[in-house]
Design an enzyme around this catalytic site. Structure first.
Site, PDB file in Angstrom:
ATOM      1  N   CYS A  26      17.504  23.853  87.886  1.00 29.53           N
ATOM      2  CA  CYS A  26      17.221  22.909  88.967  1.00 29.53           C
ATOM      3  C   CYS A  26      18.364  22.949  89.976  1.00 29.53           C
ATOM      4  CB  CYS A  26      17.048  21.481  88.508  1.00 29.53           C
ATOM      5  SG  CYS A  26      15.771  21.247  87.281  1.00 29.53           S
ATOM      6  N   ARG A  66      17.859  28.868  90.427  1.00 26.58           N
ATOM      7  CA  ARG A  66      18.139  27.907  89.355  1.00 26.58           C
ATOM      8  C   ARG A  66      16.862  27.268  88.806  1.00 26.58           C
ATOM      9  NH1 ARG A  66      23.640  26.035  89.290  1.00 26.58           N
ATOM     10  NH2 ARG A  66      22.857  24.306  88.095  1.00 26.58           N
ATOM     11  N   TRP A 112      13.219  23.245  87.582  1.00 18.22           N
ATOM     12  CA  TRP A 112      12.869  24.006  86.390  1.00 18.22           C
ATOM     13  C   TRP A 112      12.458  22.956  85.371  1.00 18.22           C
ATOM     14  CZ3 TRP A 112      14.416  24.324  81.261  1.00 18.22           C
ATOM     15  CH2 TRP A 112      14.019  25.472  80.571  1.00 18.22           C
ATOM     16  N   ASN A 167      19.250  16.697  88.121  1.00 18.17           N
ATOM     17  CA  ASN A 167      19.356  17.847  87.202  1.00 18.17           C
ATOM     18  C   ASN A 167      19.887  17.309  85.885  1.00 18.17           C
ATOM     19  OD1 ASN A 167      18.768  19.430  89.384  1.00 18.17           O
ATOM     20  ND2 ASN A 167      20.830  20.275  89.601  1.00 18.17           N
ATOM     21  N   GLY A 168      19.343  17.777  84.783  1.00 12.43           N
ATOM     22  CA  GLY A 168      19.829  17.310  83.482  1.00 12.43           C
ATOM     23  C   GLY A 168      18.695  16.674  82.702  1.00 12.43           C
ATOM     24  N   GLU A 171      21.212  44.114  74.922  1.00 16.74           N
ATOM     25  CA  GLU A 171      21.183  43.775  76.335  1.00 16.74           C
ATOM     26  C   GLU A 171      20.052  44.514  77.061  1.00 16.74           C
ATOM     27  OE1 GLU A 171      22.269  41.517  78.076  1.00 16.74           O
ATOM     28  OE2 GLU A 171      22.277  42.237  80.136  1.00 16.74           O
ATOM     29  N   LYS A 188      17.037  42.653  78.994  1.00 13.39           N
ATOM     30  CA  LYS A 188      16.727  42.906  80.408  1.00 13.39           C
ATOM     31  C   LYS A 188      15.244  43.203  80.565  1.00 13.39           C
ATOM     32  CE  LYS A 188      19.301  41.508  81.995  1.00 13.39           C
ATOM     33  NZ  LYS A 188      20.450  40.913  81.383  1.00 13.39           N
ATOM     34  N   GLU A 232      12.948  40.036  79.782  1.00 14.64           N
ATOM     35  CA  GLU A 232      12.984  38.880  80.687  1.00 14.64           C
ATOM     36  C   GLU A 232      12.378  39.174  82.051  1.00 14.64           C
ATOM     37  OE1 GLU A 232      16.831  37.056  81.295  1.00 14.64           O
ATOM     38  OE2 GLU A 232      17.813  38.969  81.557  1.00 14.64           O
ATOM     39  N   HIS A 244      15.164  49.891  58.050  1.00 17.62           N
ATOM     40  CA  HIS A 244      14.925  48.765  57.139  1.00 17.62           C
ATOM     41  C   HIS A 244      13.810  47.848  57.644  1.00 17.62           C
ATOM     42  CE1 HIS A 244      18.425  49.868  54.777  1.00 17.62           C
ATOM     43  NE2 HIS A 244      18.996  50.158  55.936  1.00 17.62           N
ATOM     44  N   LYS A 266      18.507  30.568  86.352  1.00 15.68           N
ATOM     45  CA  LYS A 266      19.771  31.299  86.325  1.00 15.68           C
ATOM     46  C   LYS A 266      20.813  30.645  85.439  1.00 15.68           C
ATOM     47  CE  LYS A 266      22.623  34.536  87.529  1.00 15.68           C
ATOM     48  NZ  LYS A 266      22.464  35.800  86.800  1.00 15.68           N
TER      49      LYS A 266
HETATM   50  O1  M6R Z   1      25.790  31.646  82.942  1.00 10.87           O
HETATM   51  P1  M6R Z   1      25.864  32.121  81.521  1.00 10.87           P
HETATM   52  O2  M6R Z   1      26.513  33.439  81.387  1.00 10.87           O
HETATM   53  O3  M6R Z   1      26.464  31.107  80.602  1.00 10.87           O
HETATM   54  O4  M6R Z   1      24.349  32.293  81.088  1.00 10.87           O
HETATM   55  C1  M6R Z   1      23.999  32.644  79.786  1.00 10.87           C
HETATM   56  C2  M6R Z   1      22.544  33.031  79.709  1.00 10.87           C
HETATM   57  O5  M6R Z   1      21.732  31.972  80.095  1.00 10.87           O
HETATM   58  C3  M6R Z   1      22.225  34.249  80.594  1.00 10.87           C
HETATM   59  O6  M6R Z   1      23.032  35.339  80.279  1.00 10.87           O
HETATM   60  C4  M6R Z   1      20.750  34.652  80.435  1.00 10.87           C
HETATM   61  O7  M6R Z   1      20.525  35.135  79.146  1.00 10.87           O
HETATM   62  C5  M6R Z   1      20.349  35.670  81.495  1.00 10.87           C
HETATM   63  N1  M6R Z   1      19.019  35.395  81.960  1.00 10.87           N
HETATM   64  C6  M6R Z   1      20.371  37.064  81.007  1.00 10.87           C
HETATM   65  O8  M6R Z   1      19.958  37.980  81.950  1.00 10.87           O
END
Ligand code: M6R
Length: 610
Positions: A2, A27, A74, A100-101, A483, A487, A490, A506, A605
């Site tokens: 948000c 956000r 969000w 926000n929160g 990672e 990627k 997501e 396994h 984000k």
């Molecule tokens: O801002 P941060 O690095 O603490 O965020 C952590 C995760 O939310 C962030 O890395 C998230 O997994 C991303 N969408 C990955 O691409």
């Protein structure tokens, strides 16, 4: 998670708030809304989806006001629809709030407010705030005091901005667990959850801390704690430029951020590598260096992509420093009564510096006596400020929801920390010099890998219809496999899993058939032969192999269906290189599926709710 933007001054608030919200859309982008004073009342406009829908709607209505607050959402409580969008108002529409929160005790508050006759339109936790503040206003308290008293009843987290027709010369803001800052202008002021939204108007900001609030007028502001104590706040100068937060000619932020990694990596290591002495300088760690050398254990705590960096850092620390290192998900750490004490040093990795779980874990580790070190990208963020010491990764603003350049910058910073400490623990000058000179080449090496973009796009075209992917790697490159899989899933919504390559036997191998692409991260290192065996096992089951291999590997092309070559470097630096093709592969697959890579569904984000 948000975004909030508000304006008070002599100009029309609409373009300021709308443009600011667009910069915060990363956000959250379920719905958006704006509220402003209008003909003695408050008009509120809310839409489903993107801020551009809101912009059109406000334009249709011809709205214009010198004070307004806006929000991009969000969803946490209540589905993304217009009723649940912010701002939320009291029953007579004379007070609105953006938030926000999460208000954890909202069911109790709601029940109490209902008894007082308040009616609710939305399924959100936020709406209770509007009625709660209204109840105190109606009891005769001035606006600021009504908000302050209301917040004392609240359990949970908030960054809020509130306006009321009762005192229309101000915006009241407060912070607890969700970022909120004041942008200080000339004859105008701004409020925002993130400096990126107001950087085109002012570079002077005041960051509120948890438990602080402010009333913001057009030509001054006044800060207090929610306990009613006066507080004097420092004005910070932010360095972010508008160009840094624009797409710079690229079709998406994600591609821009992938492509700018040669520069972001240069910024991460600038002034920190000491070629002559084979050493590293990190100003942020100078005051804790001795302490770091004698701790019994390192903890590295993070979420998501930052957690993957933590896994790479563990290998770096244990290989070079021989200090036992544990990696924790922040969300698990804080709830499992961790055994942590003054003998530990805990690193908290966060691009945003605002991730709620990481911030809460930091507070817990601090309470338990550990030395806490923040490794953040966003300067002045909550985790950076809350840590005892820290190192900024200096990747520059990362807007794409999928983290790319922050990941490589985090890896670079942990390699720097490793060399810094290893040199003090007996690494020879020659070895230091060798590592430092190899390190200095990394940004240009990354540029070379990026030049294979067309090749990788071609591979993406062939694989875009697959419904599952496996990513396999070992040692330093196992977290890179995780990672790469993250990627892909997501941004392309394709199911993908990362595994240590040998672990494949396994269980995951059962999934392999002619439709399963398997991405191997297979540089020529100590486990290369084993990885080759794993590739053969996949080929024997007709899986499609995509190999990320080093340029000295002459045999891989015969084995793999597709191979992407990267230059040879030291193992500790290799993950910075091996991840680049995986970022591009995920990017092109998602683009070929016609998806919005910058704002993938259901994500935000920075995750500022727990
Ligand atoms: O801002 P941060 O690095 O603490 O965020 C952590 C995760 O939310 C962030 O890395 C998230 O997994 C991303 N969408 C990955 O691409």
């Amino acid at each position: 998670m948000c975004g909030i933007v508000g304006y008070i001054g002599d100009k029309n608030c609409v373009p300021v708030v709308i443009d600011g919200l667009k910069r915060l859309e990363y956000r959250g982008y379920d719905s958006a809304g704006i509220g402003m004073f209008n003909n003695g009342g408050i008009s509120v406009t809310k839409v489903i989806g993107k801020v551009e829908n809101l912009q059109q709607e406000v334009k249709n209505q011809g709205l214009d006001s010198t004070t307004g607050i806006g929000h991009t959402r969000w969803a946490t409580h209540g589905e993304p629809n217009v009723l649940n969008a912010h701002p939320h108002s009291n029953n007579d529409g004379t007070l609105i709030v953006v938030h926000n929160g999460i208000i954890e005790n909202y069911p109790t508050l709601k029940a109490g407010l209902k008894k007082l006759g308040y009616t609710f339109k939305s399924a959100t936790d936020t709406e209770v705030l509007a009625h709660l503040f209204d109840a105190y206003l109606k009891s005769g308290y001035p606006f600021f005091e009504a908000v302050r008293r209301g917040l004392k009843d609240v359990e949970g987290t908030y960054g809020i901005a509130v306006i009321s027709t009762k005192e229309p010369d101000r915006i009241v803001v407060a912070k607890k667990g969700s970022p909120l800052l004041i942008g200080v202008g000339e004859g105008e002021n701004f409020v925002a959850s993130d400096a990126a939204s107001i950087v085109q108007h002012t570079k002077k900001v005041v960051y509120l801390e948890d438990g602080e609030m402010a009333e913001v007028f057009k030509d001054h502001y006044h800060t207090k704690t929610t306990d009613d104590e006066e507080v004097n706040k420092e004005v910070h100068q932010i360095e972010m430029t508008l160009e840094e937060i624009d797409k710079g000619g690229y079709p998406t932020f994600m591609l821009k951020e992938i492509m700018e990694q040669p520069e972001s990596l240069k910024n991460s290591i600038r002034g920190r590598l000491l070629q002559e002495t084979g050493d590293v300088k990190l100003g942020g760690l100078e005051n804790v260096l001795d302490h770091l050398l004698y701790v019994k254990r390192f903890l590295i705590i993070a979420c998501g992509t930052s957690w993957h960096s933590a896994l790479v850092a563990k290998s770096m620390f244990e290989t070079y420093l021989r200090i036992p290192t544990e990696v924790e998900y922040a969300s698990e750490f804080r709830y499992r009564n961790p055994i942590v004490g003054p003998g530990d040093a805990a690193f908290f990795i966060s691009q945003s510096g605002e991730t709620a779980d990481t911030l809460a874990a930091l507070k817990e580790a601090k309470r338990l006596g550990a030395l806490c070190i923040g490794v953040c990208n966003v300067v002045g963020s909550s985790i950076a400020r809350e840590s005892h010491s820290g190192v900024y990764i200096h990747a520059g603003p990362e807007i794409g929801v999928a983290s790319t350049k922050a990941f490589t910058a985090q890896l670079a910073v942990f390699a720097l920390i490793t060399i810094l400490l290893a040199r003090r623990k007996g690494m020879s000058v020659e070895e230091g010099q060798s590592l430092v000179s190899e390190f200095a080449k990394i940004p240009e090496t990354v540029r070379g890998i990026l030049s294979q973009n067309d090749l990788i796009e071609g591979i993406a075209e062939k694989l875009k219809n697959a419904t599952n992917f496996l990513y396999l790697g070992r040692g330093y490159n196992f977290p890179v496999a995780l990672e790469g899989a993250l990627k892909l899933k997501e941004i392309s919504y394709i199911h993908a899993e990362g595994y240590p390559a040998a672990e494949m036997k396994h269980g995951p191998i059962a999934l392999v058939d002619e439709n399963m692409p398997v991405v191997f991260i297979a540089p020529k290192d100590a486990t290369y032969d084993k990885i080759i065996s794993n590739i053969q096992e996949i080929k024997a089951r007709k899986g499609k192999v995509i190999a990320i291999a080093t340029s000295d590997d002459e045999n891989i092309d015969q084995l793999a269906d597709y191979s992407i070559k990267i230059p040879v470097t030291r193992s500790i630096l290799m993950p910075i290189l091996t991840v680049i093709p995986l970022q591009l592969l995920a990017y092109h697959i998602a683009m070929k599926k016609g998806l919005n890579v910058d704002q993938p569904r259901n994500l935000a984000k920075s995750v500022t709710v727990e």
